[in-house]
Design an enzyme around this catalytic site. Structure first.
Site, mmCIF file in Angstrom:
data_model
loop_
_atom_site.group_PDB
_atom_site.id
_atom_site.type_symbol
_atom_site.label_atom_id
_atom_site.label_comp_id
_atom_site.label_asym_id
_atom_site.label_seq_id
_atom_site.Cartn_x
_atom_site.Cartn_y
_atom_site.Cartn_z
ATOM 1 N N ARG A 23 0.815 -1.224 0.000
ATOM 2 C CA ARG A 23 0.000 0.000 0.000
ATOM 3 C C ARG A 23 0.842 1.265 0.000
ATOM 4 O O ARG A 23 0.386 2.326 -0.388
ATOM 5 C CB ARG A 23 -0.919 0.021 1.221
ATOM 6 C CG ARG A 23 -1.902 -1.134 1.250
ATOM 7 C CD ARG A 23 -2.580 -1.222 2.596
ATOM 8 N NE ARG A 23 -1.562 -1.527 3.610
ATOM 9 C CZ ARG A 23 -1.762 -1.409 4.915
ATOM 10 N NH1 ARG A 23 -2.910 -0.995 5.377
ATOM 11 N NH2 ARG A 23 -0.799 -1.715 5.770
ATOM 12 N N ASN A 48 8.427 24.472 8.821
ATOM 13 C CA ASN A 48 8.516 25.010 7.466
ATOM 14 C C ASN A 48 8.783 23.888 6.478
ATOM 15 O O ASN A 48 9.353 22.857 6.847
ATOM 16 C CB ASN A 48 9.656 26.034 7.358
ATOM 17 C CG ASN A 48 9.428 27.239 8.243
ATOM 18 O OD1 ASN A 48 8.342 27.761 8.340
ATOM 19 N ND2 ASN A 48 10.478 27.663 8.920
ATOM 20 N N HIS A 62 22.617 29.148 6.843
ATOM 21 C CA HIS A 62 21.866 30.085 7.662
ATOM 22 C C HIS A 62 21.826 29.665 9.130
ATOM 23 O O HIS A 62 21.903 28.494 9.459
ATOM 24 C CB HIS A 62 20.436 30.200 7.128
ATOM 25 C CG HIS A 62 20.380 30.673 5.721
ATOM 26 N ND1 HIS A 62 20.143 31.981 5.391
ATOM 27 C CD2 HIS A 62 20.541 30.026 4.546
ATOM 28 C CE1 HIS A 62 20.169 32.113 4.080
ATOM 29 N NE2 HIS A 62 20.410 30.943 3.543
ATOM 30 N N HIS A 119 23.326 26.073 8.884
ATOM 31 C CA HIS A 119 22.755 24.935 8.171
ATOM 32 C C HIS A 119 22.578 25.277 6.695
ATOM 33 O O HIS A 119 22.167 26.367 6.336
ATOM 34 C CB HIS A 119 21.388 24.560 8.748
ATOM 35 C CG HIS A 119 20.661 23.573 7.895
ATOM 36 N ND1 HIS A 119 19.599 23.942 7.094
ATOM 37 C CD2 HIS A 119 20.854 22.254 7.692
ATOM 38 C CE1 HIS A 119 19.165 22.874 6.442
ATOM 39 N NE2 HIS A 119 19.914 21.843 6.795
ATOM 40 N N TYR A 132 11.279 21.294 7.985
ATOM 41 C CA TYR A 132 12.085 21.886 9.048
ATOM 42 C C TYR A 132 11.224 22.038 10.297
ATOM 43 O O TYR A 132 10.165 22.643 10.231
ATOM 44 C CB TYR A 132 12.527 23.314 8.690
ATOM 45 C CG TYR A 132 13.425 23.495 7.522
ATOM 46 C CD1 TYR A 132 14.736 23.916 7.707
ATOM 47 C CD2 TYR A 132 12.972 23.328 6.217
ATOM 48 C CE1 TYR A 132 15.568 24.137 6.624
ATOM 49 C CE2 TYR A 132 13.799 23.546 5.132
ATOM 50 C CZ TYR A 132 15.090 23.949 5.350
ATOM 51 O OH TYR A 132 15.914 24.175 4.277
#
Length: 183
Positions: A23, A48, A62, A119, A132
């Site tokens: 499935r 996010n 960032h 990151h 995120y």
């Protein structure tokens, strides 16, 4: 969920075993009870999703400065990325060292990136999507970044770099007097 230690203190890879049958696939994407020790008292307050179309693209590197420093938990929902965390913590024995993991929809791994780390990632498959989970709200005045191609870091991106935003291309290089982040 299996927590895997990395060479960089406080960076973890969470291995998840998907249940798969004819499935489809099911796996637990997040469980605070199972990773409570990694969260160190923090709670998830923002979620996010990003999609990056071009293979070779690099969004990042960032982070947020204190008092809005954040922990990020990153999971790939579609495609594959080469995910990177760079230690910017002044008082750390692994200051300016980085670690990476390949995250994919197939392996269902999650990278735990602590406060005080930059990151970024490189897209390995077109149309890759990341989820995120953040322990702090985005605060534009606390936004920070370093350049993905900084020679002090010497990150060997696996693909030819392409499709980097003007902003990400112009982040400052780490200067000789860069002292990092104090949490």
């Amino acid at each position: 969920m299996k927590i895997v230690f990395t060479p960089i203190q406080d960076v973890y890879l969470v291995e998840t075993t998907p249940f798969q049958d004819e499935r489809g696939v099911f796996y637990r994407a997040f469980c605070d009870r199972e990773i409570d020790a990694l969260l160190q008292g923090e709670t998830i307050c923002q979620v996010n999703v990003s999609r990056t179309e071009a293979a070779g693209a690099i969004p990042g590197m960032h982070f947020q400065y204190p008092p809005h420093a954040e922990m990020k938990l990153i999971r790939c929902l579609k495609g594959r990325v080469w995910d990177v965390a760079v230690n910017l913590r002044t008082d750390s024995s692994t200051f300016l060292q980085w670690d990476q993991a390949e995250l994919s929809a197939d392996n269902a791994y999650m990278m735990v990136i602590p406060q005080g780390f930059a990151h970024g990632f490189q897209v390995l498959e077109p149309g890759s999507e990341l989820l995120y989970l953040h322990t702090a709200y985005y605060e534009p005045q606390s936004d920070g970044a370093i350049r993905y191609s900084d020679p002090k870091l010497n990150i060997p991106w696996p693909l030819k770099v392409r499709d980097v935003s003007d902003g990400d291309s112009s982040h400052p290089l780490l200067s000789e007097d860069f002292r990092g982040i104090v949490l």
